[in-house]
Design an enzyme around this catalytic site. Structure first.
Site, short mmCIF file in Angstrom:
data_model
loop_
_atom_site.label_atom_id
_atom_site.label_comp_id
_atom_site.label_asym_id
_atom_site.label_seq_id
_atom_site.Cartn_x
_atom_site.Cartn_y
_atom_site.Cartn_z
N SER A 136 0.83 -1.20 0.00
CA SER A 136 0.00 0.00 0.00
C SER A 136 0.86 1.26 0.00
CB SER A 136 -0.96 -0.03 1.18
OG SER A 136 -1.91 1.01 1.09
N ASP A 192 -2.15 6.35 -3.99
CA ASP A 192 -0.99 5.63 -3.46
C ASP A 192 -0.56 4.52 -4.42
OD1 ASP A 192 -3.03 3.83 -3.01
OD2 ASP A 192 -2.42 3.30 -0.99
N ASP A 232 -0.73 1.28 -4.78
CA ASP A 232 -1.66 0.25 -5.28
C ASP A 232 -3.04 0.83 -5.58
OD1 ASP A 232 -2.24 0.54 -2.52
OD2 ASP A 232 -3.15 -1.46 -2.47
N ASP A 257 -5.51 2.25 -3.98
CA ASP A 257 -6.74 2.05 -3.21
C ASP A 257 -7.04 3.26 -2.33
OD1 ASP A 257 -4.77 1.59 -1.31
OD2 ASP A 257 -5.57 -0.33 -0.64
#
Length: 576
Positions: free
Chosen positions: A143, A302, A304, A306
């Protein structure tokens, strides 16, 4: 000295490669050796996350292999029919290698794998699990953690992150793997030739993008006015560049500028030590661009994709990074008010937030006659609720958490910055069409519901000693907390480990109907509150604060005072 035995077992193993052994032999700090081997990298409810490196307490192909072997055995034992798993990965160091290692391991266990051709956002994996009717999914990502981290998130067949019960079952299989020889694998070419490894891409992308576009609420507004909106977007070297640009282009948002220095995927994150849209510094380049472009909205995602952070211009002309709570409040109000205006607000609608998220969402939901539900920290619990609502005919409308995660729609079961970006653009366009900025809209909510202010601070406590200190501090607060903070009475104490909420005014207890978690929440007489919990992904203790003021200045002053009072209590707890 158990850690030393583990260290030497890796050096002696024929199944550990020479490069790994060289890294281990070069370790000179005894504390570093201990930290790498004193425990296994913990498989929590979200999977694995840790620093990349060799050792049982690190992210490497061996710990990934062990986790995947355990997951594979769990799936084969749980399901009688053919088992398939979808795998995605982000732009981090070793993400592709870990994804391919997991794919090869599953194929060696005779499990069908759908592996993305290149990096993709985490929410697309959630969608893919459901779309392809897989029994599980894996995303290789850490993340928004710093570059030295990577992780391994596991998803169930409903597209949501595995929650407590499933995670414990998977962990039991992982713990039964005692030797590297039990980890099956094959090379990637063998996996492809076997027919078990399937590479996926555009077909999934197209289906997902269409679903995201369908979430547009005010379709006429977007169709007719989208090109009026000026946008600056930064992917912060992550996975969001392709899907977000694609969906916005297809919706007609032509006036989109990308931060070129942060456009390309790069796991070293050269322009951002901490690639987190919660950090104002990640927007510095975008803000330089804004001087000329004068955008209506700036946002960044960010690695990834999400989480999403947004930047707006305040009444004095200064750009401000909104908090996750502020963005969530704006989206909650926009979605509910728009659905009501268009006569599309269902009677059984529900908004979901976490226990550390602003209570302004409860005020907004109440006004529109919508049920609001609190869940534990972690978007997996919001995803879990969507599944429940399908069974009792309630309608999920929106969910969010203070840490910049948002989700509308039910085809994804995790926070989704692609969906959030499209709704944020629509919301900004709506207010622009009314002659208002997003900041003015936020001030309108504060005037109506109260000037809420929230804050998070963390204490980093590394290693074995740090973990022990966190446990001791929580136990002190659980049993030895004072009755007032800064002269204000504590009226409620919620203990999520014991599943009990104590009303300290009426002297009564009620059961908390949530999974057990080592979390404490204290609510004061003036409706301020704080929550303390250990981080599930980093060696930290997290403390969340909330106050309500009469105006912005009053809220700011209250928070400064409250934060210092709470810090004094936490300091005492850590040194008890």
């Amino acid at each position: 000295m158990y850690y030393k035995e583990r260290y030497y077992s890796w050096l002696d193993s024929e199944l550990v490669d020479d490069k790994a052994k060289e890294e281990l032999r070069n370790l000179e700090d005894e504390k570093e050796i201990e930290d790498r081997f004193y425990k296994d990298l913990e498989f929590g409810t979200g999977g694995l996350r840790g620093v990349i490196g060799m050792g049982t307490n690190r992210m490497n192909i061996y710990t990934v292999g062990k986790a995947t072997q355990g997951l594979g055995e769990y799936l084969l034992n749980k399901y009688n029919q053919e088992v398939s798993v979808a795998i995605a990965y982000d732009s981090r160091i070793m993400s592709k290698e870990f994804a391919e290692a997991a794919a090869c391991n599953l194929c060696a266990n005779n499990i069908k794998v759908y592996l993305f051709e290149d990096l993709r956002p985490t929410p697309m994996l959630s969608y893919t699990v459901r779309h392809l009717k897989c029994k599980a999914g894996i995303v290789i990502t850490a993340s928004h953690n710093p570059k030295q981290y990577n992780g391994y998130k596991v998803y169930g067949e409903d597209g949501g992150q595995v929650t407590d019960k499933s995670a414990k079952e998977i962990l039991s299989y992982i713990k039964n793997i005692l030797d590297f020889s039990e980890i099956k694998t094959m090379n990637i070419e063998e996996a492809k030739e076997s027919g078990l490894l399937n590479i996926i891409g555009e077909e999934i992308d197209k289906a997902y993008i269409e679903k995201v576009k369908d979430l547009t609420i005010r379709k006429d507004l977007v169709n007719n006015r989208a090109e009026d909106l000026k946008i600056i977007y930064t992917p912060i070297h992550g996975t969001g560049n392709m899907p977000i640009r694609r969906v916005l282009k297809e919706l007609g948002y032509k006036n989109l500028s990308i931060v070129k220095e942060q456009e390309q995927p790069d796991g070293t994150f050269p322009t951002a030590d901490y690639p987190n849209p919660e950090e104002p510094k990640v927007f510095n380049i975008a803000l330089d661009m804004a001087k000329e472009i004068q955008p209506d909205i700036i946002f960044g995602t960010d690695p990834d994709c999400d989480r999403i952070g947004i930047v707006v211009k305040d009444s004095s002309g200064e750009y401000r990074v909104l908090t996750g709570n502020q963005t969530g409040a704006l989206l909650t109000h926009y979605i509910l008010s728009s659905l009501k205006e268009l006569n599309q607000l269902p009677e059984s609608g529900v908004v979901v937030k976490t226990i550390v998220t602003s209570e302004i969402a409860a005020d907004i939901s109440r006004e529109y006659g919508v049920e609001l539900i609190d869940v534990l920290t972690g978007f997996k619990y919001i995803g879990e609720k969507i599944k429940e609502f399908e069974e009792d005919n309630r309608k999920y409308l929106f969910g969010f958490e203070e840490s910049y995660g948002y989700l509308a729609g039910d085809f994804v079961r995790d926070k989704d910055a692609v969906i959030a970006a499209t709704l944020i653009c629509e919301m900004t366009l709506y207010y622009k069409n009314k002659g208002m900025s997003l900041y003015e809209a936020l001030m309108g909510l504060y005037e109506k519901y109260g000037f809420y202010k929230e804050k998070l601070f963390s204490l980093e406590l590394k290693g074995k000693e740090g973990q022990e200190k966190i446990e001791k501090a929580l136990e002190f607060l659980r049993h030895s907390m004072s009755h007032t903070i800064g002269g204000v009475k504590i009226v409620k104490k919620a203990d999520y480990k014991l599943s009990i909420e104590k009303d300290l005014v009426d002297i009564k207890e009620s059961k908390i109907d949530l999974p057990k978690s080592n979390v404490l929440k204290f609510t004061l007489e003036d409706n301020s509150w704080f929550v303390i919990r250990p981080s599930g992904t980093e060696p930290k203790m997290k403390i969340y604060l909330s106050v309500i003021g009469e105006n912005l200045e009053n809220a700011e002053n209250k928070m400064k005072s409250f934060e210092q009072d709470v810090k004094n209590i936490i300091d005492k707890a850590c040194n008890c």
